[in-house]
Design an enzyme around this catalytic site. Structure first.
Site: not given
Length: 328
Positions: A15, A76, A107, A130, A132, A134, A176
């Protein structure tokens, strides 16, 4: 002795996030500074397999530091998940005389890099991109700060409508598996409640909290919901439950979606991307491989890709407590 690097490639994968272009710019210009060649790989790992390469110079990345998205595009690649696909990618890199690879992504992208290095011994370095936030090994991923600003701006606008009509708004943000965006933006936006995957508030407790807010004199409320929150199946189920169990609120739902990924990167993300790009290139030149560059305690540090991939970021417990106090 590590192989002398004369030519590097850079790609973006997974993303998109604000700051990716600034990171590409930094990688390319750091290569130019050290007088080595740089190649841009279009469409991530798919471009590696297809040999979609383009030589890049310091001038080819002018005017992109303020642009969202990624000029190298992202895609992707199912084929890269196979040994045959990775073999094609390796053959193309060798054919182009490329000695190392900088991967900007999350990741999933780093997992591909790690496997690729393990199979072919090809030098790789990761830059975390990213929204996020994360990934273990950095306090901030590229795009996180910009996404927070985007979400807070949206919350401010939604609150104007909520206040004007005495409405309760459920606002869904990305996240998410982690609630970093929801928690930080919720505090900054003055949300009455913040629902995140790490903390299961429970439907009854949510209604009790909203009732307390109304009894304290609040005529409108905003609840921030991370998309991975565990209370309900989705944000619309939350709305239906509150509609059925509370009177006096006109309930609305706003899903912010992919707007959180777009837009010009913040000053913080532009500076972070510039620092990360320099660190990534110079680490490869120093013979380092299989690492991710990250911001830890204000400094650029290296974290093994395997640790970055397998680790799980933790929510800031202090922020949870601040959120509880601020919702009083």
């Amino acid at each position: 002795m590590p192989k002398t690097i004369k030519k590097l490639a850079v790609l973006t994968s997974g993303g998109d996030s604000p700051g990716m272009n600034a990171a590409i710019r930094s990688v390319v210009r750091t290569c130019a500074y050290h007088e080595i060649q740089c190649v841009g790989v279009y469409r991530g790992y798919e471009g590696l397999i297809e040999g979609d390469f383009k030589e890049m110079s310091a001038r080819s990345v002018k005017g992109i530091i303020n642009k969202g998205g990624t000029i190298l595009k992202s895609a992707r690649s199912k084929e890269f998940r196979t040994i045959e696909g990775r073999q094609k990618a390796y053959d193309n890199l060798v054919k182009a005389d490329i000695d190392g690879l900088v991967v900007i992504g999350g990741d999933g992208s780093f997992t591909g890099s790690l496997i690729f290095n393990q199979e072919f011994g090809f030098p790789v370095m990761g830059i975390p991109g990213t929204i996020d936030n994360d990934i273990v090994g950095t306090s901030h991923t590229l795009g996180f700060d910009t996404a927070l600003n985007t979400v807070v701006d949206a919350i401010d606008k939604i609150r104007d409508t909520a206040s004007s009509h005495n409405r309760l708004f459920f606002v869904e943000v990305m996240g998410r598996d982690v609630g970093h965006i929801a928690l930080n933006a919720g505090i900054a936006g003055g949300a009455e409640e913040i629902l995140i995957p790490e903390e299961n508030l429970g439907l009854e407790r949510l209604v009790d909290s909203l009732n307390r807010s109304r009894k304290s004199g609040k005529t409108s409320s905003i609840v921030i919901v991370a998309e991975g929150d565990k209370i309900g199946k989705n944000i619309f189920q939350l709305k239906d439950y509150v509609d059925e169990n509370m009177e006096g609120y006109d309930v609305r739902v706003s899903v912010l979606g992919h707007m959180q990924r777009g837009g010009a990167p913040s000053c913080f993300d532009r500076v972070l991307a510039s620092r990360m790009g320099v660190k990534a290139v110079e680490s490869l030149l120093d013979g380092q491989t299989n690492y991710m560059v990250g911001l830890l305690n204000g400094k650029m540090e290296l974290t093994p890709l395997e640790k970055a991939i397998k680790g799980k970021t933790k929510i800031n417990l202090e922020l949870l407590r601040v959120s509880d106090i601020m919702s009083t």
